[in-house]
Design an enzyme around this catalytic site. Structure first.
Site, PDB file in Angstrom:
ATOM      1  N   ASN A  91       0.698  -1.211  -0.043  1.00 26.69           N
ATOM      2  CA  ASN A  91       0.002   0.058   0.088  1.00 26.69           C
ATOM      3  C   ASN A  91       1.000   1.262   0.111  1.00 26.69           C
ATOM      4  O   ASN A  91       0.269   2.343  -0.540  1.00 26.69           O
ATOM      5  CB  ASN A  91      -1.016   0.061   1.193  1.00 26.69           C
ATOM      6  N   SER A 145      -2.772   3.399  -9.333  1.00 30.12           N
ATOM      7  CA  SER A 145      -3.537   4.655  -9.243  1.00 30.12           C
ATOM      8  C   SER A 145      -4.018   4.931 -10.678  1.00 30.12           C
ATOM      9  O   SER A 145      -3.638   4.450 -11.628  1.00 30.12           O
ATOM     10  CB  SER A 145      -2.360   5.960  -8.820  1.00 30.12           C
ATOM     11  N   TYR A 159       4.898  10.917 -10.210  1.00 32.69           N
ATOM     12  CA  TYR A 159       4.103   9.928  -9.580  1.00 32.69           C
ATOM     13  C   TYR A 159       3.370   9.226 -10.462  1.00 32.69           C
ATOM     14  O   TYR A 159       3.282   7.878 -10.390  1.00 32.69           O
ATOM     15  CB  TYR A 159       3.208  10.739  -8.715  1.00 32.69           C
ATOM     16  N   LYS A 163       3.422   5.078 -11.094  1.00 26.36           N
ATOM     17  CA  LYS A 163       2.052   4.223 -10.961  1.00 26.36           C
ATOM     18  C   LYS A 163       1.957   3.338 -12.289  1.00 26.36           C
ATOM     19  O   LYS A 163       1.465   2.310 -11.896  1.00 26.36           O
ATOM     20  CB  LYS A 163       1.016   5.160 -10.557  1.00 26.36           C
ATOM     21  N   ILE A 192      -9.908   9.613  -4.206  1.00 27.97           N
ATOM     22  CA  ILE A 192     -10.416   9.090  -2.980  1.00 27.97           C
ATOM     23  C   ILE A 192     -10.349  10.182  -2.080  1.00 27.97           C
ATOM     24  O   ILE A 192      -9.003  10.342  -1.404  1.00 27.97           O
ATOM     25  CB  ILE A 192      -9.624   7.963  -2.606  1.00 27.97           C
TER      26      ILE A 192
END
Length: 254
Positions: A91, A145, A159, A163, A192
């Protein structure tokens, strides 16, 4: 789908957000669990209390998962406490900061790669001997993601790149580890809210704009993601492997 009762889980970064919600789902499903944390142990303490109240085993430990030796010590502690590892949830991850192409320096680039990819490499390598020994097969779930699918918003170049790499990592690892009865899958959450990620790096204006384009008309919650991770975790004896499940309310479809 297999029963999760008595299964042994190692989860990384479960202090808050998706990690904590996932740990709660797995504990309520009957798992024993070892919770890795990096920045705050209040969340892990709450999770241990929950597990104990349900008559299950839980413990937690600190590690800098970008450090190979630190990771090995943490995973060993987990395996010794649990008596093995059936389910691994990778995670840990983060955007670190929003930086546009002209602002990215080599140290920032390396940091984002370390947080989102090196941690996954270190943890999965360290857990591999125990996953191989899982008597009914094992399950690995990686956090990707929507940014890895679509490229993300401006300022998330580094990022989004990592991902996207997690998606390829998941497919490749599924092919490599299938012979040992280890299934490897990923989830790709969209917006989220209520997590540290979006609290720190997403403005209300940006969130509102994104929500206006989501077919279901709302942002996701950590619990939305946790339920899907629980399903994939329970596929330790199933036939789902090498897959990525998108959790985005329909804003991205493929």
């Amino acid at each position: 789908m297999g029963s999760l009762s008595g299964k042994k889980v190692f989860i990384t970064g479960a202090e808050q957000g998706i990690g904590k919600a996932t740990a709660i789902e797995l504990i309520k499903a009957g798992c024993d669990i070892y919770i890795h944390f990096f920045s705050n142990e209040e969340g892990p303490k709450e999770l241990v209390s929950l597990a104990t109240s349900l008559g299950q085993r839980a413990a937690y430990g600190y590690a800098d998962l970008t450090n190979e030796d630190d990771t090995k010590i943490c995973v060993l502690a987990a395996a010794e406490f649990l008596g093995g590892v059936d389910i691994l949830v990778n995670n840990v991850g983060g955007i670190i900061a929003r930086k546009w192409l002209g602002e990215i320096d080599s140290q920032f680039w390396k940091t984002v790669i370390d947080v989102n990819m090196t941690t996954m490499l270190n943890v999965t390598q360290s857990a591999l001997p125990y996953l191989k020994q899982a008597p009914d097969g094992a399950s690995v779930v990686n956090l990707a993601s929507l940014a890895g699918r679509s490229g993300g918003h401006s300022g998330s170049l580094a990022y989004s790149t990592t991902k996207g790499a997690v998606l390829a990592w998941t497919r490749s690892l599924a092919a490599e580890l299938g012979q040992y009865g280890i299934r490897v899958n990923a989830v790709a959450p969209g917006l989220i809210l209520g997590t540290r990620f979006h609290n720190q790096h997403t403005t209300k204006e940006s969130a509102d704009e994104t929500i206006s384009a989501i077919p279901l008309g709302r942002a996701g919650t950590a619990e939305d993601v946790a339920r899907v991770i629980k399903f994939l975790a329970a596929e330790y004896d199933g036939f789902v492997s090498g897959a990525t499940i998108d959790i985005n309310g329909g804003i991205y479809r493929m």
